[in-house]
Enzyme design. Structure first.
Site, PDB file in Angstrom:
ATOM      1  N   ARG A  80       0.831  -1.215   0.000  1.00  0.00           N
ATOM      2  CA  ARG A  80       0.000   0.000   0.000  1.00  0.00           C
ATOM      3  C   ARG A  80       0.860   1.257   0.000  1.00  0.00           C
ATOM      4  NH1 ARG A  80      -2.994   2.731   4.620  1.00  0.00           N
ATOM      5  NH2 ARG A  80      -4.400   4.171   3.569  1.00  0.00           N
TER       6      ARG A  80
ATOM      7  N   HIS B 290       0.491   4.005  -2.944  1.00  0.00           N
ATOM      8  CA  HIS B 290       0.057   5.377  -2.686  1.00  0.00           C
ATOM      9  C   HIS B 290       1.151   6.384  -3.019  1.00  0.00           C
ATOM     10  CE1 HIS B 290      -3.888   5.068  -0.369  1.00  0.00           C
ATOM     11  NE2 HIS B 290      -3.654   3.875  -0.875  1.00  0.00           N
TER      12      HIS B 290
ATOM     13  N   TRP C  67     -10.907  -7.410   2.833  1.00  0.00           N
ATOM     14  CA  TRP C  67     -11.827  -7.585   1.698  1.00  0.00           C
ATOM     15  C   TRP C  67     -11.963  -9.051   1.313  1.00  0.00           C
ATOM     16  CZ3 TRP C  67      -8.070  -3.671   1.649  1.00  0.00           C
ATOM     17  CH2 TRP C  67      -8.565  -2.365   1.683  1.00  0.00           C
TER      18      TRP C  67
END
Length: 268
Positions: A56, A60, A219
């Site tokens: 991540r 990002h 998720w």
């Protein structure tokens, strides 16, 4: 480009105002990889692995890129500065940056920009993903190059307030979210196909924390392994929109693991 374990990194981007480590050019990338992998797995972190957090961080960092003017992106590591670090979409990534500090201290010649990307490459391979050939050369940029909030995709951009959904269970205004996503990824020069691949691949990893984003839970069932589980679940599972106080079909509360913070909503 050179790729040996102690090769001199190549120049990647406009570095006219870059911050170059004094001993850049003498980086043992294999040694850096080994040190990253030594600390990748830990029972102290989510699901026993720092891999999703490192992926991540790199995404990002990269996701601010603009193909038109070559600004933003991973070449610069400008999330080190308050302006970019304070983007709500970067919530929680201070943990990833702090986690890599001991490795940066041990290998001062590597730039933060290269370290963040290399850590993600290691994380992808370590979790069963592709073995991506790494080429160093990203150079850290000064604070003036930090990217203001607004370039990263926002989860609820364009959707209506409230809980009204269409006949397929999609929150009203979802079409505007789709256009937002297409615009963000298109700015980086990516096609719809590439966008879907990145979104599905990225959401396989890690979990949300209500204290950081207001959303909660993973998720997928296995959030530390490279797979197409997210894409398969999007198509094959039934999803419902919930808030912190929603009553489930069986009359119970939303399970705590996937219960959003008060005032937030999410699909489970």
């Amino acid at each position: 480009p050179p790729s040996g374990p102690r090769s001199r990194p190549r120049d990647m981007g406009n570095n006219s105002s870059a911050v170059v480590p004094a001993d850049a050019g003498d980086v043992d990338y294999d040694a850096v990889k080994a040190d990253i992998l030594k600390v990748m797995d830990s029972p102290e972190h989510d699901d026993g692995s720092y891999a999703p957090l490192l992926i991540r961080l790199a995404w990002h960092s990269s996701g601010t890129y603009c193909a038109k003017d070559n600004s933003g992106g991973s070449c610069g590591a400008t999330m080190r500065y308050a302006l970019e670090a304070g983007d709500p979409e970067n919530a929680g990534l201070d943990y990833a940056r702090k986690f890599l500090e001991p490795i940066k201290a041990k290998h001062p010649g590597i730039s933060y920009a290269d370290l963040w990307v290399l850590a993600a490459y290691c994380a992808l391979k370590h979790t069963g993903g592709p073995d991506i050939e790494f080429h160093g050369g990203r150079v850290d940029a000064p604070e003036s190059k930090a990217v203001a909030p607004g370039r990263l995709p926002a989860a609820e951009a364009g959707v209506n307030e409230g809980m009204e959904v269409d006949e397929e269970g999609r929150i009203k205004g979802w079409e505007r979210t789709a256009e937002h996503i297409r615009g963000v990824f298109g700015r980086m020069g990516l096609s719809d196909r590439e966008t879907v691949a990145l979104l599905c691949g990225g959401h396989v990893y890690g979990r949300c924390h209500s204290e950081s984003t207001g959303y909660a839970g993973a998720w997928v069932e296995n959030p530390t392994r490279f797979s197409n589980e997210y894409a398969a679940d999007m198509v094959g599972d039934k999803w419902i929109l919930v808030t912190h106080d929603t009553k489930m079909p069986d009359g119970g509360e939303v399970p705590e693991e996937v219960r959003p913070a008060p005032g937030k909503r999410q699909y489970i």
